[in-house]
Design an enzyme around this catalytic site. Structure first.
Site, PDB file in Angstrom:
ATOM      1  NE  ARG A  19     -38.048 -51.616 -25.948  1.00 12.86           N
ATOM      2  CZ  ARG A  19     -36.924 -52.294 -25.675  1.00 12.86           C
ATOM      3  NH1 ARG A  19     -36.387 -53.061 -26.615  1.00 12.86           N
ATOM      4  NH2 ARG A  19     -36.364 -52.224 -24.501  1.00 12.86           N
ATOM      5  CG  HIS A  44     -45.040 -37.789 -45.068  1.00 13.72           C
ATOM      6  ND1 HIS A  44     -45.255 -38.152 -46.376  1.00 13.72           N
ATOM      7  CD2 HIS A  44     -46.261 -37.505 -44.560  1.00 13.72           C
ATOM      8  CE1 HIS A  44     -46.558 -38.080 -46.642  1.00 13.72           C
ATOM      9  NE2 HIS A  44     -47.185 -37.707 -45.547  1.00 13.72           N
ATOM     10  NE  ARG A  46     -48.510 -41.050 -43.941  1.00 18.94           N
ATOM     11  CZ  ARG A  46     -47.359 -41.278 -44.556  1.00 18.94           C
ATOM     12  NH1 ARG A  46     -46.247 -41.396 -43.853  1.00 18.94           N
ATOM     13  NH2 ARG A  46     -47.308 -41.388 -45.878  1.00 18.94           N
ATOM     14  CD  GLU A  71     -42.465 -36.704 -48.137  1.00 18.24           C
ATOM     15  OE1 GLU A  71     -41.938 -36.300 -49.198  1.00 18.24           O
ATOM     16  OE2 GLU A  71     -42.578 -37.913 -47.851  1.00 18.24           O
ATOM     17  CG  HIS A 191     -43.354 -44.349 -53.093  1.00 16.15           C
ATOM     18  ND1 HIS A 191     -43.873 -43.879 -51.900  1.00 16.15           N
ATOM     19  CD2 HIS A 191     -43.761 -45.622 -53.198  1.00 16.15           C
ATOM     20  CE1 HIS A 191     -44.595 -44.822 -51.334  1.00 16.15           C
ATOM     21  NE2 HIS A 191     -44.541 -45.909 -52.100  1.00 16.15           N
ATOM     22  CG  ASP A 192     -41.582 -48.439 -53.531  1.00 15.35           C
ATOM     23  OD1 ASP A 192     -41.392 -48.351 -52.303  1.00 15.35           O
ATOM     24  OD2 ASP A 192     -42.635 -48.891 -54.022  1.00 15.35           O
TER      25      ASP A 192
END
EC number: 2.6.99.2
Length: 238
Positions: A19, A44, A46, A71, A191-192
């Site tokens: 938004r 993280h 990017r 990371e 992760h997950d």
């Protein structure tokens, strides 16, 4: 001893960026996560800054009181930022620029020289290093040869197999963690991981030092509230 919980706040930034403006306020979210019991904050960034922005990392450093973990793929811009901020930990992830999320660990053998140079820079700056790897024993040995302080086990395969046959799904991770520990490496995981599969991982892996959790935790917080969610994750890790 409890395994540390580092909350990845990327998804909060995704909501903010959808938004424009500053709602939710990422700095407040990070401080609230700490206040609610998180022992670390992970970001993280990017290259396209679709969630955490590079400026966010600069703004977070002076206000956090727990461990700050940055990371990402160690390209020039990322390393320039990390060496300027000097977080407690830098986790190296082999993401392609267009990757939606992390989907593989490093080949620590093919990338040995590259990673050795990066690790040397981090060590010189007093930053603990961690390399994101699959539970492949050759890759663990490669990580130790590079000189990293820790590895972070990529746990997607464990999470995917958990509800089918968790004993089989976790076995490669137990072997990887045991080998890493024997080689003098600290062991992180991420992760997950979620409220269903986290406790079994923690109870089965005595070498585990830290987990980084974002997506599942944010999804749970939509129903349970952020403070309650963080407390529930912490209970799984005690």
């Amino acid at each position: 001893m409890s395994v540390k919980l580092s909350v990845n706040i990327n998804k909060f930034a995704t909501i903010r960026n959808a938004r424009g403006g500053n709602n939710p306020d990422i700095l407040k979210v990070a401080l609230d996560c700490e206040r609610f019991g998180a022992q670390g904050i992970t970001v993280h960034p990017r290259p396209d800054e679709r969630h955490i922005r590079y400026q966010d990392t600069l703004d977070l450093k002076p206000i956090l009181t727990t461990e700050f973990n940055i990371e990402g793929r160690p390209d020039y811009r990322f390393m320039e930022m990390v060496l300027k901020i000097k977080p407690a930990q830098c986790t190296l992830v082999p993401d392609a620029p267009q990757a939606i999320t992390s989907n593989a660990g490093w080949d620590t053998i093919k990338n040995k020289e590259f990673l050795q140079n990066i690790i040397a820079e981090l060590r010189k700056a007093g930053i603990r290093s961690s390399i994101f790897v699959d539970p492949d024993l050759a890759m663990i040995e490669g990580a130790a040869a590079i000189g990293t302080d820790r590895i972070e086990l990529y746990t997607e395969a464990y999470a995917s197999g958990y509800h089918k046959k968790r004993e089989e799904a976790i076995q490669p991770y137990l072997e990887a963690a045991k080998l890493a520990h024997s080689l003098g490496l600290g062991v992180n995981a991420g992760h997950d991981l979620d409220l269903d599969n986290l406790k079994y991982l923690k109870d089965s892996m005595p070498e585990l030092a830290e987990v980084s959790i974002g997506h599942a935790l944010v999804c749970d917080a939509l129903y349970l509230g952020l403070e309650n969610t963080i407390q529930q994750y912490l209970r799984q890790l005690r």
